[in-house]
Design an enzyme around this catalytic site. Structure first.
Site, PDB file in Angstrom:
ATOM      1  N   GLU A  17      18.741  -3.423   7.899  1.00 56.15           N
ATOM      2  CA  GLU A  17      18.632  -3.703   6.400  1.00 56.15           C
ATOM      3  C   GLU A  17      20.173  -3.517   6.074  1.00 56.15           C
ATOM      4  OE1 GLU A  17      15.304  -2.322   4.079  1.00 56.15           O
ATOM      5  OE2 GLU A  17      16.911  -1.226   2.906  1.00 56.15           O
ATOM      6  N   ASP A 110       9.916  -0.864  -7.964  1.00 59.56           N
ATOM      7  CA  ASP A 110       9.603   0.212  -9.052  1.00 59.56           C
ATOM      8  C   ASP A 110       9.143  -0.132 -10.423  1.00 59.56           C
ATOM      9  OD1 ASP A 110       9.648   2.161  -7.047  1.00 59.56           O
ATOM     10  OD2 ASP A 110      11.956   2.125  -6.980  1.00 59.56           O
ATOM     11  N   TYR A 145       3.870   3.195   3.738  1.00 66.84           N
ATOM     12  CA  TYR A 145       4.577   4.511   3.375  1.00 66.84           C
ATOM     13  C   TYR A 145       3.715   5.720   4.223  1.00 66.84           C
ATOM     14  CZ  TYR A 145       6.539   1.836  -0.387  1.00 66.84           C
ATOM     15  OH  TYR A 145       6.932   0.976  -1.032  1.00 66.84           O
TER      16      TYR A 145
HETATM   17  P1  FAD Z   1       2.439  -2.011  -3.842  1.00 71.05           P
HETATM   18  O1  FAD Z   1       2.051  -2.279  -2.526  1.00 71.05           O
HETATM   19  O2  FAD Z   1       2.003  -2.798  -4.989  1.00 71.05           O
HETATM   20  O3  FAD Z   1       1.947  -0.578  -4.176  1.00 71.05           O
HETATM   21  C1  FAD Z   1       2.386   0.269  -5.150  1.00 71.05           C
HETATM   22  C2  FAD Z   1       1.313   1.270  -5.667  1.00 71.05           C
HETATM   23  O4  FAD Z   1       0.213   0.608  -6.022  1.00 71.05           O
HETATM   24  C3  FAD Z   1       0.870   1.955  -4.447  1.00 71.05           C
HETATM   25  O5  FAD Z   1       0.547   3.348  -4.814  1.00 71.05           O
HETATM   26  C4  FAD Z   1      -0.403   1.424  -4.026  1.00 71.05           C
HETATM   27  O6  FAD Z   1      -1.351   2.194  -3.170  1.00 71.05           O
HETATM   28  C5  FAD Z   1      -1.007   0.940  -5.221  1.00 71.05           C
HETATM   29  N1  FAD Z   1      -1.742  -0.252  -5.099  1.00 71.05           N
HETATM   30  C6  FAD Z   1      -1.428  -1.435  -4.512  1.00 71.05           C
HETATM   31  N2  FAD Z   1      -2.398  -2.260  -4.739  1.00 71.05           N
HETATM   32  C7  FAD Z   1      -3.261  -1.769  -5.360  1.00 71.05           C
HETATM   33  C8  FAD Z   1      -4.438  -2.246  -6.007  1.00 71.05           C
HETATM   34  N3  FAD Z   1      -5.046  -3.558  -5.929  1.00 71.05           N
HETATM   35  N4  FAD Z   1      -5.148  -1.145  -6.899  1.00 71.05           N
HETATM   36  C9  FAD Z   1      -4.763  -0.187  -7.106  1.00 71.05           C
HETATM   37  N5  FAD Z   1      -3.753   0.269  -6.576  1.00 71.05           N
HETATM   38  C10 FAD Z   1      -2.904  -0.489  -6.027  1.00 71.05           C
HETATM   39  N6  FAD Z   1      12.419  -1.784  -4.060  1.00 71.05           N
HETATM   40  C11 FAD Z   1      13.383  -2.546  -4.576  1.00 71.05           C
HETATM   41  O7  FAD Z   1      13.732  -2.768  -6.041  1.00 71.05           O
HETATM   42  N7  FAD Z   1      14.115  -3.523  -3.725  1.00 71.05           N
HETATM   43  C12 FAD Z   1      14.218  -3.602  -2.469  1.00 71.05           C
HETATM   44  O8  FAD Z   1      14.774  -4.262  -1.751  1.00 71.05           O
HETATM   45  C13 FAD Z   1      13.044  -2.608  -1.844  1.00 71.05           C
HETATM   46  N8  FAD Z   1      12.858  -2.754  -0.460  1.00 71.05           N
HETATM   47  C14 FAD Z   1      12.004  -1.746   0.149  1.00 71.05           C
HETATM   48  C15 FAD Z   1      11.963  -1.986   1.533  1.00 71.05           C
HETATM   49  C16 FAD Z   1      10.796  -0.929   2.301  1.00 71.05           C
HETATM   50  C17 FAD Z   1      10.675  -1.161   3.395  1.00 71.05           C
HETATM   51  C18 FAD Z   1      10.187  -0.066   1.157  1.00 71.05           C
HETATM   52  C19 FAD Z   1       9.167   0.935   1.972  1.00 71.05           C
HETATM   53  C20 FAD Z   1      10.410   0.045   0.178  1.00 71.05           C
HETATM   54  C21 FAD Z   1      11.231  -0.936  -0.672  1.00 71.05           C
HETATM   55  N9  FAD Z   1      11.633  -0.845  -2.377  1.00 71.05           N
HETATM   56  C22 FAD Z   1      12.621  -1.788  -2.802  1.00 71.05           C
HETATM   57  C23 FAD Z   1      10.870   0.049  -2.887  1.00 71.05           C
HETATM   58  C24 FAD Z   1       9.662  -0.334  -3.520  1.00 71.05           C
HETATM   59  O9  FAD Z   1       9.730  -1.491  -4.420  1.00 71.05           O
HETATM   60  C25 FAD Z   1       8.667   0.811  -4.217  1.00 71.05           C
HETATM   61  O10 FAD Z   1       8.255   1.701  -3.336  1.00 71.05           O
HETATM   62  C26 FAD Z   1       7.523   0.279  -5.217  1.00 71.05           C
HETATM   63  O11 FAD Z   1       7.221   1.562  -6.076  1.00 71.05           O
HETATM   64  C27 FAD Z   1       6.498   0.041  -4.335  1.00 71.05           C
HETATM   65  O12 FAD Z   1       6.497  -1.279  -3.888  1.00 71.05           O
HETATM   66  P2  FAD Z   1       5.265  -1.709  -2.973  1.00 71.05           P
HETATM   67  O13 FAD Z   1       5.570  -3.149  -2.797  1.00 71.05           O
HETATM   68  O14 FAD Z   1       4.967  -1.001  -1.838  1.00 71.05           O
HETATM   69  O15 FAD Z   1       4.014  -1.833  -4.116  1.00 71.05           O
END
Ligand code: FAD
Length: 287
Positions: A17, A110, A145
């Site tokens: 990455e 976030d 996670y």
């Molecule tokens: P989601 O999958 O939408 O989950 C977010 C939260 O909502 C979780 O607690 C989940 O359990 C909950 N949730 C999901 N779906 C539902 C539903 N239908 N109903 C109720 N609750 C639900 N951030 C950046 O800004 N730029 C990046 O390039 C970046 N790269 C990343 C790469 C990796 C490998 C990882 C692990 C994280 C990265 N992040 C990045 C951080 C990420 O954006 C944050 O962790 C963010 O808070 C959550 O994103 P997510 O896509 O996991 O969200």
């Protein structure tokens, strides 16, 4: 090539990455890193996506992902959706298609502290995955996670939501960084029980700089096992010793993951080709 099609060939993937340059910095510093690491032929390189909604940031990320694709390395672009609407995403999808970038890590991002930044077309990463599925032929990855997402109320709720994301079209997962492999093995078991059977890359960040790792841990909440805490306590004030010990810790972690048949290692390379080469050269015979 789509990342999901690289799995299932009897070996673990090794991917990296990188992050785009900050505003006013040239992409060339990072393209030099890509040039160096292209010698090891990584299975893919993903490019992080910074300030969603900022055109400058998007341009730099797309430019870097395009450079990777031009080098014949599979490129994946991270895409966050919480501060974007459908038109924003459609326009980025067009640019990715034009630049032969076939893979997207679909993320929510976030939650912005400034509510004005948040738009309302997408609430979760699964909404983005579903939208990308309907609007193009991309390989879609998602974040997961091992120590659960910090907003989740329980590990089981987090896994249920992860299943939704996979059902929406995510065909490959990349884990948040972690330092205790046992947590990752427990997580893999939970995925199997929940019938989530897409490949999962283990996200590994070498602890080479104490202040950087403290910042990351505050952001993502990864726990520090006693073995790593001892290393940080002993060498935290000695940058050379900390670098060497951090690389050794990451190599041990990766060796153990490979011995446990992990699908892939995703190295959070921090744009440092020296770190990548040191780690890769120590584990390449085990891939
Ligand atoms: P989601 O999958 O939408 O989950 C977010 C939260 O909502 C979780 O607690 C989940 O359990 C909950 N949730 C999901 N779906 C539902 C539903 N239908 N109903 C109720 N609750 C639900 N951030 C950046 O800004 N730029 C990046 O390039 C970046 N790269 C990343 C790469 C990796 C490998 C990882 C692990 C994280 C990265 N992040 C990045 C951080 C990420 O954006 C944050 O962790 C963010 O808070 C959550 O994103 P997510 O896509 O996991 O969200």
């Amino acid at each position: 090539m789509k990342i999901k099609d690289k799995f299932g060939k009897g070996r673990a993937l090794f991917s990296l990455e990188v992050f785009p340059p900050k505003k006013d910095s040239a992409v060339t510093g990072i393209t030099r890193c890509i040039d160096e690491v292209s010698a090891i032929n990584p299975d893919y390189i993903s490019v992080t996506f910074g300030a969603a909604g900022s055109t400058d940031d998007t341009n730099r990320a797309v430019e870097l992902a395009s450079y990777i694709a031009e080098k014949d390395i599979t490129a994946s672009m991270h895409l966050t959706c919480i501060a974007s609407d459908k038109a924003d995403v459609l326009s980025i999808l067009d640019r990715l298609r034009e630049n032969n970038i076939e893979n997207i890590l679909a993320l929510r991002g976030d939650m912005p502290t400034d509510v004005c930044v948040s738009k309302h077309d997408f609430r979760f990463a699964s909404d983005l995955a579903e939208f990308i599925m309907k609007n193009g032929d991309f390989g879609i990855s998602g974040a997961c996670y091992p120590e659960m997402h910090r907003e989740s109320t329980s590990a089981s709720a987090d896994i249920k939501n992860l299943k939704r994301k996979v059902d929406a079209g995510v065909s490959h997962l990349v884990s948040q960084l972690f330092f205790d492999n046992e947590l990752f093995y427990d997580f893999r078991e939970k995925l199997a029980i929940a019938d989530i059977d897409v490949p999962v890359d283990a996200g590994i960040m070498p602890v080479t700089n104490v202040s950087q790792i403290k910042r990351m841990i505050t952001m993502c909440g990864a726990s520090i096992p006693p073995k790593l805490a001892r290393i940080i306590n002993k060498y935290g004030d000695n940058p050379t010793a900390m670098y060497d010990a951090g690389i050794s810790y990451a190599i041990d972690q990766i060796s153990d993951l490979l011995a446990s048949d992990v699908d892939g290692i995703h190295l959070y390379a921090m744009n440092n080709p020296t770190t990548v080469m040191r780690i890769y050269n120590s584990i390449k015979s085990q891939l």
